[in-house]
Design an enzyme around this catalytic site. Structure first.
Site, short mmCIF file in Angstrom:
data_model
loop_
_atom_site.label_atom_id
_atom_site.label_comp_id
_atom_site.label_asym_id
_atom_site.label_seq_id
_atom_site.Cartn_x
_atom_site.Cartn_y
_atom_site.Cartn_z
N HIS A 163 3.17 0.12 2.84
CA HIS A 163 4.25 -0.40 2.00
C HIS A 163 5.36 0.60 1.79
CE1 HIS A 163 3.03 1.96 -1.55
NE2 HIS A 163 1.77 1.63 -1.27
N CYS A 179 -3.26 3.90 0.03
CA CYS A 179 -2.25 3.14 0.77
C CYS A 179 -1.37 4.07 1.60
CB CYS A 179 -1.38 2.33 -0.19
SG CYS A 179 -2.19 0.88 -0.88
#
Length: 203
Positions: A163, A179
């Site tokens: 992301h 992440c």
């Protein structure tokens, strides 16, 4: 002399300052051969973000792999993500990765894509941060202040994503909860290249 020139250059280009700083500020320095001392200084988050943008600028590079074009290869040690192209090339991006205790590796697939995604902190993250005296919101709507940034690519059935970020300074560092972070313009570029089902290899 070289160390002094680098320091002066940093002062002029990146608003260097001393004293107390927040956790986001980047501590760095150089060895001054004249005084035989280490000179330390801190960069503002904006300055650290500018350095990250320069150091991890997106580019097309030669890249040898047995993976097919369209595959994403995340090299956590190198802090780079490669989108495999044909003829031995790849698009190379800078990334931020999981901090100590939150690293992982394996193979997944893109199962969902989202523009300006909302963010719901996992329960374990809410509990973990609460112990540090930090109260996380139950939900953050998509937008410039959202920690997931402009785009998100969801990995399999995991809580992990590739992301964007609103913290450019974190690119090139191990700071996330697992992440893979990218500059917003980079994740937007990658988002347009990949489809649902694309293979993701995390090293």
């Amino acid at each position: 002399m070289r160390g002094i020139r680098l320091f002066v250059s940093a002062l002029l280009a990146f608003a260097v300052f001393g004293g107390a700083a927040s956790a986001q500020n980047a501590a760095t320095g150089f060895f001054d051969s004249a005084t035989k001392k280490w000179v330390s200084y801190r960069l503002t988050p904006e300055a650290a973000g500018a350095i990250a943008r320069s150091k991890y600028k997106r580019s097309v590079v030669r890249y040898r792999t047995g993976e097919k074009p369209g595959t994403i290869i995340v090299d956590t040690g190198e802090r780079r993500l490669y989108y495999v192209l044909a003829k031995g090339k790849a698009v190379r991006y800078g990334i931020g990765v999981g901090r100590e205790g939150f690293t992982w590796s394996g193979t997944e697939k893109i199962t969902r894509k989202a523009k300006w995604p909302g963010w719901t902190p996992p329960p374990e993250m809410i509990r973990r941060e609460a112990k540090k005296g930090r109260k996380l919101p139950g939900y953050v709507p998509g937008g410039p202040k959202n920690p997931l940034g402009a785009r998100a690519l969801y990995l399999g059935g995991t809580d992990y994503r590739i992301h964007g970020t609103n913290e450019d300074w974190s690119i090139g560092r191990a700071v996330s909860s697992g992440c893979i972070r990218m500059l917003n313009e980079d994740v937007e570029d990658l988002y347009e290249r990949v489809g649902i089902g694309a293979k993701v290899v995390v090293l």
